[in-house]
Design an enzyme around this catalytic site. Structure first.
Site, mmCIF file in Angstrom:
data_model
loop_
_atom_site.group_PDB
_atom_site.id
_atom_site.type_symbol
_atom_site.label_atom_id
_atom_site.label_comp_id
_atom_site.label_asym_id
_atom_site.label_seq_id
_atom_site.Cartn_x
_atom_site.Cartn_y
_atom_site.Cartn_z
ATOM 1 N N THR A 1 85.179 -30.004 60.585
ATOM 2 C CA THR A 1 84.564 -28.997 60.235
ATOM 3 C C THR A 1 83.903 -28.792 58.934
ATOM 4 O O THR A 1 83.038 -28.237 58.630
ATOM 5 C CB THR A 1 85.570 -27.856 60.545
ATOM 6 O OG1 THR A 1 85.797 -27.737 62.096
ATOM 7 C CG2 THR A 1 85.184 -26.332 60.072
ATOM 8 N N SER B 1 87.163 -34.548 64.807
ATOM 9 C CA SER B 1 88.205 -35.389 64.774
ATOM 10 C C SER B 1 88.996 -35.279 66.177
ATOM 11 O O SER B 1 89.815 -36.135 66.517
ATOM 12 C CB SER B 1 89.270 -34.859 63.738
ATOM 13 O OG SER B 1 90.099 -33.767 64.221
ATOM 14 N N THR C 1 90.270 -30.959 61.235
ATOM 15 C CA THR C 1 91.776 -30.659 61.044
ATOM 16 C C THR C 1 92.455 -31.037 62.520
ATOM 17 O O THR C 1 93.753 -31.078 62.443
ATOM 18 C CB THR C 1 91.895 -29.407 60.781
ATOM 19 O OG1 THR C 1 91.130 -28.489 61.921
ATOM 20 C CG2 THR C 1 91.320 -29.079 59.267
ATOM 21 N N ASP C 2 91.700 -31.038 63.537
ATOM 22 C CA ASP C 2 92.335 -31.077 64.660
ATOM 23 C C ASP C 2 93.402 -32.455 65.153
ATOM 24 O O ASP C 2 94.504 -31.959 65.325
ATOM 25 C CB ASP C 2 91.420 -31.093 66.013
ATOM 26 C CG ASP C 2 90.879 -29.781 66.291
ATOM 27 O OD1 ASP C 2 91.286 -28.828 65.401
ATOM 28 O OD2 ASP C 2 89.834 -29.805 66.753
HETATM 29 N N1 ASP Z 1 87.219 -29.684 65.739
HETATM 30 C C1 ASP Z 1 87.228 -29.615 64.384
HETATM 31 C C2 ASP Z 1 87.762 -31.140 63.991
HETATM 32 O O1 ASP Z 1 88.874 -31.359 64.169
HETATM 33 C C3 ASP Z 1 88.032 -28.936 63.727
HETATM 34 C C4 ASP Z 1 88.344 -28.763 62.211
HETATM 35 O O2 ASP Z 1 87.799 -29.556 61.484
HETATM 36 O O3 ASP Z 1 88.602 -27.904 61.869
HETATM 37 O O4 ASP Z 1 86.788 -31.917 63.774
#
Ligand code: ASP
Length: 325
Positions: free
Chosen positions: A12, A54, A85-86
């Protein structure tokens, strides 16, 4: 001035809007441009290792990141990895096993909102991470929402809030407040870094639910060398699955009996439903380790040995604060 390598992997933090939803787009140089204050305290070089949501990160990417850091280890004082973050907690745990005894900080960060969004947390997280990577710190950690969490202790516990990560069964290592680092746990893990470049990815997770078909044990067990069974409470196996568990162990699968309760960990010795299987089948248990650490540690251990005694010894040797028991 400290020299920092900023490694981008997508997520993100680097996302832009597309017709089909957010997708990683910005380069690490563009991320760096959004935090001009960093120039005041460090010299940063950038490297685009990956550009993925991710959700798509897999063990091969952890190996790539470990190799990238090893190849650049001598040239830099610290490393910041921008990551979605995932699955960030899995990557942080995996890097904790693949890169041990590092005397340089290896910081993972990300954001809940893209860096170009007005109310983003990305600029603060990136700046905090660069600052932390400039300290006399050591080891793999996550810097996010002001918290500094050991790489083996993080879990994404919120899908939307800025404080997305919690340190599970262990305090935060430090905080970054108003551009200052406040340490709670003294630095550890210094020495000559030890890099590993193999993982056994034949590891699976079976989460028990009341009424689960016993055939699930053989179905999943046939696909792996290491199976983590997430049971209930401090840990136990329902009577219904004892034969399936025995067949699994006899087939040579390394079984770890864990708990699905997020806080405080397992203790198979407490109830008969746990005690009877731990002794009889020589099961491993994670105690206070997170699931993310249990998964990646098992991959790391089984990547090095299939000998039961060596597996046990490596699995129970604490790495980067992963295990207190
Ligand atoms: N879907 C995103 C990822 O993990 C979520 C994030 O980065 O907060 O790449």
């Amino acid at each position: 001035m400290k020299r920092i390598l900023l490694i981008a992997t997508g997520g993100t933090i680097a996302c832009a809007k597309t017709e089909g939803g957010l997708a990683p787009a910005l380069s690490p140089a563009q991320l760096l441009e959004r935090v001009p204050d960093a120039q005041g305290f460090c010299q940063v070089e950038t490297l685009q290792a990956l550009n993925l949501d991710s959700t798509n990160i897999a063990p091969a990417h952890w190996l790539l990141l470990a190799r990238t850091i090893q190849e650049n280890y001598q040239r830099f004082d610290g490393f910041v990895v921008c990551h979605g973050t995932d699955t960030l907690a899995y990557t942080a745990a995996a890097l904790s096993y693949l890169i041990q005894n590092t005397c340089k900080p290896i910081v993972l960060t990300g954001a809940q909102k893209p860096i170009d969004q007005e109310d983003t947390d990305a600029r603060q997280n990136l700046l905090d991470s660069l600052l932390f990577a400039c300290q006399e710190e050591s080891g793999v950690c996550i810097v996010f929402g002001g918290h500094v969490i050991a790489g083996t202790r993080a879990r994404k516990t919120r899908t939307k809030s800025y404080n997305a990560f919690s340190s599970i069964n262990f305090p935060d290592l430090a905080e970054v407040r108003d551009h200052r680092v406040v340490r709670f746990i003294p630095c550890a893990q210094t020495g000559r870094p030890a890099f590993t470049h193999s993982l056994n990815t034949r590891v699976s997770l079976l989460k028990l639910i009341p009424g689960l078909d016993p055939a699930a044990f053989a179905a999943l067990g046939g696909l792996c060398d290491g199976l983590i069974i997430e049971s209930y409470g401090v840990g136990g196996i329902p009577d219904l699955y004892l034969d399936q568990l025995e067949a699994l162990v006899r087939s040579g699968v390394t079984v770890v009996l864990a708990t699905q309760v997020p806080q405080e960990g397992s203790d198979l010795s407490v109830y008969q439903v746990g005690h009877r299987v731990k002794e009889r089948f020589q099961l491993l248990e994670p105690y206070d380790m997170t699931l993310e650490s249990t998964v990646t540690k098992l991959m790391w251990v089984l990547g090095q040995t299939r000998q039961p005694d060596e597996i046990r010894q490596l699995f129970y040797t604490p790495v980067n604060y992963d295990l207190l028991f």
